[in-house]
Design a protein around this motif. Structure first.
Motif, PDB file in Angstrom:
ATOM      1  N   ALA A  15     -42.718  29.420 -23.175  1.00  0.00           N
ATOM      2  CA  ALA A  15     -42.423  28.073 -23.371  1.00  0.00           C
ATOM      3  C   ALA A  15     -41.337  27.833 -22.830  1.00  0.00           C
ATOM      4  CB  ALA A  15     -42.562  27.519 -24.907  1.00  0.00           C
ATOM      5  N   ALA A  16     -40.309  28.620 -23.203  1.00  0.00           N
ATOM      6  CA  ALA A  16     -38.745  28.415 -22.608  1.00  0.00           C
ATOM      7  C   ALA A  16     -38.731  28.582 -21.010  1.00  0.00           C
ATOM      8  CB  ALA A  16     -37.824  29.819 -23.114  1.00  0.00           C
ATOM      9  N   LEU A  17     -39.524  29.442 -20.389  1.00  0.00           N
ATOM     10  CA  LEU A  17     -39.612  29.352 -18.840  1.00  0.00           C
ATOM     11  C   LEU A  17     -40.010  28.146 -18.510  1.00  0.00           C
ATOM     12  CD1 LEU A  17     -39.403  31.104 -16.172  1.00  0.00           C
ATOM     13  CD2 LEU A  17     -41.495  31.921 -16.677  1.00  0.00           C
ATOM     14  N   LEU A  18     -41.310  27.540 -19.151  1.00  0.00           N
ATOM     15  CA  LEU A  18     -41.711  26.238 -18.429  1.00  0.00           C
ATOM     16  C   LEU A  18     -40.640  25.218 -18.760  1.00  0.00           C
ATOM     17  CD1 LEU A  18     -44.237  24.869 -17.615  1.00  0.00           C
ATOM     18  CD2 LEU A  18     -44.982  24.372 -19.737  1.00  0.00           C
ATOM     19  N   ASP A  19     -40.034  25.167 -19.735  1.00  0.00           N
ATOM     20  CA  ASP A  19     -38.931  24.112 -20.114  1.00  0.00           C
ATOM     21  C   ASP A  19     -37.958  24.419 -19.026  1.00  0.00           C
ATOM     22  OD1 ASP A  19     -40.402  23.225 -22.225  1.00  0.00           O
ATOM     23  OD2 ASP A  19     -39.145  24.054 -23.695  1.00  0.00           O
ATOM     24  N   HIS A  20     -37.497  25.532 -18.656  1.00  0.00           N
ATOM     25  CA  HIS A  20     -36.609  25.863 -17.668  1.00  0.00           C
ATOM     26  C   HIS A  20     -36.884  25.290 -16.286  1.00  0.00           C
ATOM     27  CE1 HIS A  20     -32.700  28.216 -17.292  1.00  0.00           C
ATOM     28  NE2 HIS A  20     -33.141  28.125 -16.001  1.00  0.00           N
ATOM     29  N   LEU A  21     -37.785  25.578 -15.954  1.00  0.00           N
ATOM     30  CA  LEU A  21     -38.708  24.995 -14.496  1.00  0.00           C
ATOM     31  C   LEU A  21     -38.734  23.569 -14.517  1.00  0.00           C
ATOM     32  CD1 LEU A  21     -41.377  27.745 -13.988  1.00  0.00           C
ATOM     33  CD2 LEU A  21     -39.124  27.539 -12.860  1.00  0.00           C
ATOM     34  N   VAL A  22     -39.208  23.043 -15.636  1.00  0.00           N
ATOM     35  CA  VAL A  22     -39.374  21.382 -15.636  1.00  0.00           C
ATOM     36  C   VAL A  22     -37.788  20.942 -15.707  1.00  0.00           C
ATOM     37  CG1 VAL A  22     -39.936  19.467 -17.249  1.00  0.00           C
ATOM     38  CG2 VAL A  22     -41.517  21.468 -16.790  1.00  0.00           C
ATOM     39  N   LEU A  23     -36.991  21.385 -16.268  1.00  0.00           N
ATOM     40  CA  LEU A  23     -35.728  20.735 -16.381  1.00  0.00           C
ATOM     41  C   LEU A  23     -35.034  21.242 -15.129  1.00  0.00           C
ATOM     42  CD1 LEU A  23     -33.275  19.551 -17.996  1.00  0.00           C
ATOM     43  CD2 LEU A  23     -32.586  21.834 -18.696  1.00  0.00           C
ATOM     44  N   THR A  24     -35.158  22.161 -14.458  1.00  0.00           N
ATOM     45  CA  THR A  24     -34.492  22.561 -13.017  1.00  0.00           C
ATOM     46  C   THR A  24     -35.149  21.425 -11.903  1.00  0.00           C
ATOM     47  OG1 THR A  24     -33.967  24.787 -13.505  1.00  0.00           O
ATOM     48  CG2 THR A  24     -34.495  24.236 -10.902  1.00  0.00           C
ATOM     49  N   LEU A  25     -36.626  21.393 -12.015  1.00  0.00           N
ATOM     50  CA  LEU A  25     -37.193  20.588 -10.756  1.00  0.00           C
ATOM     51  C   LEU A  25     -36.887  19.151 -11.192  1.00  0.00           C
ATOM     52  CD1 LEU A  25     -40.994  22.202 -10.537  1.00  0.00           C
ATOM     53  CD2 LEU A  25     -38.766  22.506  -9.051  1.00  0.00           C
ATOM     54  N   GLY A  26     -36.916  18.681 -12.376  1.00  0.00           N
ATOM     55  CA  GLY A  26     -36.483  17.282 -12.594  1.00  0.00           C
ATOM     56  C   GLY A  26     -35.088  16.973 -12.267  1.00  0.00           C
ATOM     57  N   ALA A  27     -34.274  17.847 -12.564  1.00  0.00           N
ATOM     58  CA  ALA A  27     -32.643  17.473 -11.878  1.00  0.00           C
ATOM     59  C   ALA A  27     -32.560  17.526 -10.734  1.00  0.00           C
ATOM     60  CB  ALA A  27     -31.737  18.733 -12.509  1.00  0.00           C
ATOM     61  N   LEU A  28     -33.472  18.626  -9.770  1.00  0.00           N
ATOM     62  CA  LEU A  28     -33.481  18.421  -8.356  1.00  0.00           C
ATOM     63  C   LEU A  28     -33.961  17.296  -7.952  1.00  0.00           C
ATOM     64  CD1 LEU A  28     -34.469  22.258  -7.121  1.00  0.00           C
ATOM     65  CD2 LEU A  28     -32.461  20.742  -6.720  1.00  0.00           C
ATOM     66  N   GLY A  29     -35.019  16.684  -8.420  1.00  0.00           N
ATOM     67  CA  GLY A  29     -35.821  15.519  -8.238  1.00  0.00           C
ATOM     68  C   GLY A  29     -34.700  14.280  -8.101  1.00  0.00           C
ATOM     69  N   LEU A  30     -34.143  14.085  -9.746  1.00  0.00           N
ATOM     70  CA  LEU A  30     -33.323  12.963  -9.564  1.00  0.00           C
ATOM     71  C   LEU A  30     -32.055  13.012  -8.736  1.00  0.00           C
ATOM     72  CD1 LEU A  30     -32.149  10.752 -11.244  1.00  0.00           C
ATOM     73  CD2 LEU A  30     -31.263  12.372 -12.958  1.00  0.00           C
ATOM     74  N   ALA A  31     -31.498  14.321  -8.450  1.00  0.00           N
ATOM     75  CA  ALA A  31     -30.375  14.342  -7.571  1.00  0.00           C
ATOM     76  C   ALA A  31     -30.576  13.854  -6.143  1.00  0.00           C
ATOM     77  CB  ALA A  31     -29.824  15.691  -7.679  1.00  0.00           C
ATOM     78  N   ALA A  32     -31.722  14.407  -5.786  1.00  0.00           N
ATOM     79  CA  ALA A  32     -32.316  13.958  -4.340  1.00  0.00           C
ATOM     80  C   ALA A  32     -32.626  12.699  -4.086  1.00  0.00           C
ATOM     81  CB  ALA A  32     -33.508  15.120  -4.007  1.00  0.00           C
ATOM     82  N   GLY A  53     -28.479  23.763 -20.828  1.00  0.00           N
ATOM     83  CA  GLY A  53     -29.366  22.605 -21.478  1.00  0.00           C
ATOM     84  C   GLY A  53     -29.624  23.054 -22.851  1.00  0.00           C
ATOM     85  N   ALA A  54     -29.726  24.217 -23.225  1.00  0.00           N
ATOM     86  CA  ALA A  54     -29.971  24.668 -24.694  1.00  0.00           C
ATOM     87  C   ALA A  54     -28.817  24.124 -25.559  1.00  0.00           C
ATOM     88  CB  ALA A  54     -30.147  26.231 -24.549  1.00  0.00           C
ATOM     89  N   LEU A  55     -27.608  24.168 -25.091  1.00  0.00           N
ATOM     90  CA  LEU A  55     -26.659  23.637 -25.921  1.00  0.00           C
ATOM     91  C   LEU A  55     -26.617  22.147 -26.332  1.00  0.00           C
ATOM     92  CD1 LEU A  55     -23.593  24.770 -23.757  1.00  0.00           C
ATOM     93  CD2 LEU A  55     -24.642  25.927 -25.894  1.00  0.00           C
ATOM     94  N   VAL A  56     -27.601  21.293 -25.911  1.00  0.00           N
ATOM     95  CA  VAL A  56     -27.641  20.016 -26.076  1.00  0.00           C
ATOM     96  C   VAL A  56     -29.149  19.676 -26.450  1.00  0.00           C
ATOM     97  CG1 VAL A  56     -25.982  18.926 -24.606  1.00  0.00           C
ATOM     98  CG2 VAL A  56     -28.090  19.244 -23.712  1.00  0.00           C
ATOM     99  N   GLY A  57     -29.969  20.932 -26.758  1.00  0.00           N
ATOM    100  CA  GLY A  57     -31.410  20.734 -27.238  1.00  0.00           C
ATOM    101  C   GLY A  57     -32.362  20.594 -26.340  1.00  0.00           C
ATOM    102  N   ALA A  58     -32.081  20.929 -24.995  1.00  0.00           N
ATOM    103  CA  ALA A  58     -33.221  20.711 -24.046  1.00  0.00           C
ATOM    104  C   ALA A  58     -34.109  21.824 -23.812  1.00  0.00           C
ATOM    105  CB  ALA A  58     -32.354  20.502 -22.734  1.00  0.00           C
ATOM    106  N   GLY A  59     -33.859  23.024 -24.586  1.00  0.00           N
ATOM    107  CA  GLY A  59     -34.775  24.097 -24.503  1.00  0.00           C
ATOM    108  C   GLY A  59     -34.256  24.928 -23.219  1.00  0.00           C
ATOM    109  N   GLY A  60     -35.245  25.649 -22.840  1.00  0.00           N
ATOM    110  CA  GLY A  60     -35.159  26.570 -21.725  1.00  0.00           C
ATOM    111  C   GLY A  60     -34.789  27.735 -22.111  1.00  0.00           C
ATOM    112  N   LEU A  61     -34.585  28.828 -20.766  1.00  0.00           N
ATOM    113  CA  LEU A  61     -34.296  30.345 -21.137  1.00  0.00           C
ATOM    114  C   LEU A  61     -32.922  30.110 -21.772  1.00  0.00           C
ATOM    115  CD1 LEU A  61     -35.713  31.536 -17.849  1.00  0.00           C
ATOM    116  CD2 LEU A  61     -36.544  31.993 -20.012  1.00  0.00           C
ATOM    117  N   GLY A  62     -32.188  29.485 -21.567  1.00  0.00           N
ATOM    118  CA  GLY A  62     -30.723  29.351 -22.339  1.00  0.00           C
ATOM    119  C   GLY A  62     -30.970  29.675 -23.786  1.00  0.00           C
ATOM    120  N   THR A  63     -31.885  29.255 -24.785  1.00  0.00           N
ATOM    121  CA  THR A  63     -32.008  29.224 -25.825  1.00  0.00           C
ATOM    122  C   THR A  63     -32.282  30.633 -26.356  1.00  0.00           C
ATOM    123  OG1 THR A  63     -33.561  27.081 -26.084  1.00  0.00           O
ATOM    124  CG2 THR A  63     -33.891  28.550 -28.032  1.00  0.00           C
TER     125      THR A  63
END
Length: 380
Positions: free
Chosen positions: A174-191, A325-335
């Motif tokens: 679950a953390a890996l999926l959250d990490h990838l979603v967050l990464t791809l979402g940030a890349l899409g927004l920045a692009a 992102g885990a510091l603000v409750g976004a999940g991911g491998l940082g958790t």
């Protein structure tokens, strides 16, 4: 010739010396303490001398190699040494923990990590010198296959890292999926923001100053500021909560990570825009090409490698920043990483950190290969 063989002898001696002098395992009564260092003889047992022999042969042949065949033999020796090292460590850990309380852990020591890193790097270099298809990809596939075989056979089950992985496999997925979603979402927004900012032709200096200025703000401070701003906004306009907006979670992490990605994407876009020289454009105008034809035949081919280069830097940066992102409750491998730090559990930290490192290396290799292929296909 003599200097090459001397280099080979030095390379052959260094790794076995490191394996003998550094602890390969740490035996601890539980997951929270470092434990007692275990030397190579006790950690590997009967696997010791075959492992040391191949660990000397592989790097030694690689340092002295002058042809593809020798480089290939060096790669096979390195892969064999890695297999013996991992299998021996798994067997040694099982023997050391047999009959001990369930909480007893056999943790990989500095010698084991040094040996694995050196052997994997030597394997990748050998694959490249042997001119195998893909080079690093071939080496990575060989290592992944070796790990899969050892995992399926249960050869690594007694190692502390494997114990943590089995206990938290669902959480890791679950953390890996959250990490990838967050990464791809940030890349899409920045692009998307980069494309929109590129349309503001007169404000390029202001944009450059703004996206560069974001880089000097510490990531934790930026995330904390975004949480405060979003909290104030939601307090002023409570109706926004009905749309699923929250001051904690994915939104502040997405915005914060995207803000840091603007600089590499912006500079890649600007470099791509300048890739076509005035002479190229003048020649295209003289030939009567339309703007669309110039874009398709000149600007995009010349600028594509630079765009991919900017994307490569941004993607690797996004994978690292998503950890916070885990510091603000976004999940991911940082958790997993921060949970391990809070519990003083090194293996839990590694369980979150190693996938991030693997994803970053894979992304760097894939986009780097794409960038190189574009440069070969469309030389400037």
């Amino acid at each position: 010739m003599i200097s090459r063989w001397l280099a080979g002898l030095c390379a052959a001696a260094l790794l076995p010396a490191a394996l003998l002098l550094l602890p390969l395992l740490h035996l601890a009564p539980n997951r929270l303490v470092t434990g007692v260092p275990i030397a190579a003889a006790e950690a590997l047992g009967a696997w010791l001398w075959p492992c040391l022999s191949l660990a000397a042969l592989g790097p030694g042949l690689l340092a002295a190699a002058r042809d593809k065949v020798t480089a290939g033999l060096a790669g096979l020796a390195c892969l064999g040494a890695l297999a013996l090292l991992l299998a021996g460590l798994g067997a040694g850990a099982a023997e050391l923990t047999a009959g001990k309380p369930f909480a007893t852990r056999a943790r990989l020591g500095s010698g084991a990590w040094t040996g694995m890193v050196v052997l994997v790097a030597a394997l990748a270099l050998a694959a490249r010198r042997a001119r195998l298809p893909g080079g690093g990809i071939t080496a990575s596939a060989a290592v992944a296959g070796l790990l899969a075989c050892l995992w399926i056979s249960g050869g690594l089950d007694a190692l502390s890292l494997a114990v943590e992985l089995r206990a938290r496999s669902d959480m890791l997925g679950a953390a890996l999926l959250d990490h990838l979603v967050l990464t791809l979402g940030a890349l899409g927004l920045a692009a998307s923001l980069t494309v929109a900012l590129a349309l503001w032709r007169r404000g390029r200096g202001t944009v450059e100053l703004a996206v560069s200025g974001i880089q000097v703000v510490p990531a934790v401070a930026l995330l904390g500021g975004l949480v405060a701003v979003l909290s104030a906004l939601l307090a002023a306009v409570p109706a926004l909560r009905a749309y699923g907006l929250s001051a904690l979670g994915g939104l502040p992490a997405l915005i914060g990570i995207a803000a840091y990605l603007l600089l590499p994407l912006w500079r890649g876009q600007q470099a791509a825009r300048r890739a076509a020289s005035p002479a190229h454009l003048a020649a295209a105008d003289a030939l009567g090409l339309s703007r669309r034809q110039i874009l398709a035949t000149i600007r995009l081919p010349l600028g594509a490698p630079l765009l991919v280069g900017g994307l490569r830097v941004a993607a690797v940066q996004a994978l690292g920043l998503a950890t916070l992102g885990a510091l603000v409750g976004a999940g991911g491998l940082g958790t997993l990483v921060f949970d391990g730090m809070a519990q003083f559990a090194p293996d839990l930290i590694l369980l979150g950190a190693l996938p991030i490192i693997a994803l970053s290396l894979a992304t760097e290799a894939a986009l780097g290969s794409l960038e190189a292929a574009l440069r070969r296909h469309w030389p400037r």
